[in-house]
Design a protein around this motif. Structure first.
Motif, PDB file in Angstrom:
ATOM      1  N   TYR A   1      49.211  -0.858  93.665  1.00 32.28           N
ATOM      2  CA  TYR A   1      47.829  -0.716  94.159  1.00 32.28           C
ATOM      3  C   TYR A   1      47.025  -1.997  93.917  1.00 32.28           C
TER       4      TYR A   1
ATOM      5  N   ASP B   1      49.452   0.469  82.271  1.00 28.59           N
ATOM      6  CA  ASP B   1      48.010   0.710  82.188  1.00 28.59           C
ATOM      7  C   ASP B   1      47.225  -0.576  81.970  1.00 28.59           C
TER       8      ASP B   1
ATOM      9  N   GLU C   1      40.869  -2.979  89.082  1.00 29.70           N
ATOM     10  CA  GLU C   1      42.298  -3.092  88.722  1.00 29.70           C
ATOM     11  C   GLU C   1      42.888  -4.427  89.135  1.00 29.70           C
TER      12      GLU C   1
ATOM     13  N   TYR D   1      50.333   5.645  92.489  1.00 27.36           N
ATOM     14  CA  TYR D   1      50.758   4.236  92.578  1.00 27.36           C
ATOM     15  C   TYR D   1      52.238   4.046  92.259  1.00 27.36           C
TER      16      TYR D   1
END
Ligand SMILES: NC(=O)c1ccc[n+]([C@@H]2O[C@H](COP(=O)([O-])OP(=O)(O)OC[C@H]3O[C@@H](n4cnc5c(N)ncnc54)[C@H](O)[C@@H]3O)[C@@H](O)[C@H]2O)c1
Ligand SMILES: O=c1ccn([C@@H]2O[C@H](COP(=O)(O)OP(=O)(O)O[C@H]3OC[C@](O)(CO)[C@H]3O)[C@@H](O)[C@H]2O)c(=O)[nH]1
Length: 390
Positions: free
Chosen positions: A186, A338, A142, A106
């Motif tokens: 992403y 993250d 995500e 990514y």
């Protein structure tokens, strides 16, 4: 022809043809296997690779569920192949799994990531909409990004309140980092394709279901670097840690392994997808979280559990230093960021499909690491014992 099977409302399930894009990947291979072994449906399997579904492409035995004529592999890249529309037209339902979906890509290949997850998915949505075909599109957990709770002070009691961290399809915001944190390329591409699919539903009547997987893991996930994938490649955490265990190397904990994840066994998750396939009236127009809220661990705890389980299934003692800390910059490069915590809310999938996950983290790691050991231990031994060319 009816199959003798009934849906959740007691109606007979008719065999259908499914165009499955990305059928040769981890999730696709398990879904193909389930469809061939337990249903009468036909699959047009589209991918650039077929190694993970080879066993299904060989002639099968006889019997009612024989898959000999029910699965057909089409090697094509959906970026640039005019056969795609024809395959979608031939099918009753399209399932799109194709994507670049390994975090190491990514921030290092953001353009490929955005093209793969947004631009390349556009024709699939368009052909489904124009030809009035149903679409099940694979998005990701995500899209939620970070939790609201992670912005609270470290000692705030509100951090313990589920309202600040449980992720709900119809209520939670999508919280990404700044553009220079290319990790979010992403999530952002997946979010935009979700919005486009939703809009096609609202304005043009597209029948769609969006799936948000929460860390599905199991056999055949990704690759073991240097064995069935590039030596320098960085797969997702299950394969990274499996590779370390197989090679008797310390497991690398990125930024201290403090991030939290909920892991679900691939076979539980595939049950949910089959319910979506066979219950369109309950699944159309829905966005579903598919995860196991009971299997939450920090990455550090995952490493400890995998180390224990691997010792048990391999019969080998663990090494003296089982894990080491590594910075995200060193491990993934510039622009990594993250998700802090991922607990799926299960209200919608429970209400619509009556589905719940079953397998505990220990049990799923035991069966998965047994598979990893059986599949790779010998090959790793051979690779390690090969003299290095001078
Ligand atoms: N596994 C998970 O836990 C998880 C979590 C969140 C989201 N997802 C989503 O689920 C989907 C499947 O994930 P997976 O884990 O099976 O990944 P995977 O990488 O194993 O499978 C993706 C497959 O798509 C194929 N593909 C990619 N681009 C293609 C193209 N242009 N043309 C033809 N085939 C192409 C790849 O060859 C691969 O076989 C992805 O969309 C991913 O974003 C998975
Ligand atoms: O050797 C390693 C590898 C990874 N980590 C850390 O583990 C966490 C999970 O990493 P991973 O499974 O690779 O990926 P993510 O969960 O971050 O993202 C995936 O979630 C769903 C999906 O959309 C598709 O699978 C994908 O984006 C993470 O914190 C890593 O930093 C580690 O410590 N050591």
């Amino acid at each position: 022809m009816a199959s003798g099977r009934v849906d959740l409302d007691g109606n007979p399930i008719k065999p259908i043809t499914i165009c499955m894009i990305g059928a040769g990947g981890f999730i696709g291979s398990h879904l193909c296997e389930k469809l061939m072994n337990e249903t009468p449906h036909r699959v047009l399997a589209v991918d650039v690779y077929n190694d993970k579904i080879k066993q299904l492409l060989e002639p099968s035995g006889s019997g009612e569920l024989s898959w000999a004529d029910r699965i057909q592999f089409h090697r094509l890249n959906i970026k640039n192949d005019s056969r795609l529309e024809g395959l979608i037209k031939m099918a009753d339902l399209t399932i799109n799994l194709a994507a670049i979906c390994t975090p190491a890509d990514y921030n290092t290949r953001p353009l490929d990531t955005i093209y793969s997850n947004f631009i390349d998915a556009l024709p699939v949505v368009k052909y489904c909409s124009e030809n009035s075909k149903r679409l099940i599109h694979f998005s990701t957990c995500e899209v939620y990004g970070k939790t609201i709770g992670c912005f609270l002070p470290k000692d705030s009691p509100l951090r313990q309140d589920p309202a600040y961290y449980v992720l709900k399809e119809d209520a939670s915001p999508c919280i990404f980092g700044p553009i220079e944190k290319q990790r979010w390329s992403y999530a952002c591409a997946k979010q935009l394709i979700e919005r486009l699919i939703y809009a096609e539903g609202a304005e043009n009547g597209l029948e769609f279901t969006i799936v948000r997987p929460f860390n599905w893991i199991g056999p055949r996930m990704d690759f073991i670097p240097g064995i069935d994938g590039p030596s320098e490649g960085v797969p997702r955490v299950l394969a990274c840690f499996s590779n370390n265990l197989l090679r008797r190397e310390p497991l690398k904990l990125v930024d201290g392994g403090q991030s939290q994840r909920t892991f679900i066994y691939i076979k539980d998750a595939i049950e949910a997808v089959l319910l979506m396939i066979e219950n369109p009236a309950r699944a159309n127009g829905q966005i579903f979280n598919v995860g196991n809220p009971n299997n939450e661990v920090t990455v550090r705890q995952l490493a400890e559990m995998m180390t224990q389980v691997y010792s048990k299934v391999s019969g080998e003692s663990s090494i003296e230093t089982p894990s080491v800390d590594v910075s995200s910059k060193e491990f993934y490069g510039e622009g990594y960021d993250d998700s802090d915590k991922r607990i799926p809310d299960m209200t919608i999938i429970n209400r619509q499909l009556g589905w719940n996950p079953k397998t505990s983290l220990w049990d799923l790691l035991e069966s998965t690491l047994t598979y990893q050991h059986r599949t790779y231990a010998e090959a790793i031994k051979k690779a390690i014992s090969k003299p290095v060319a001078s």
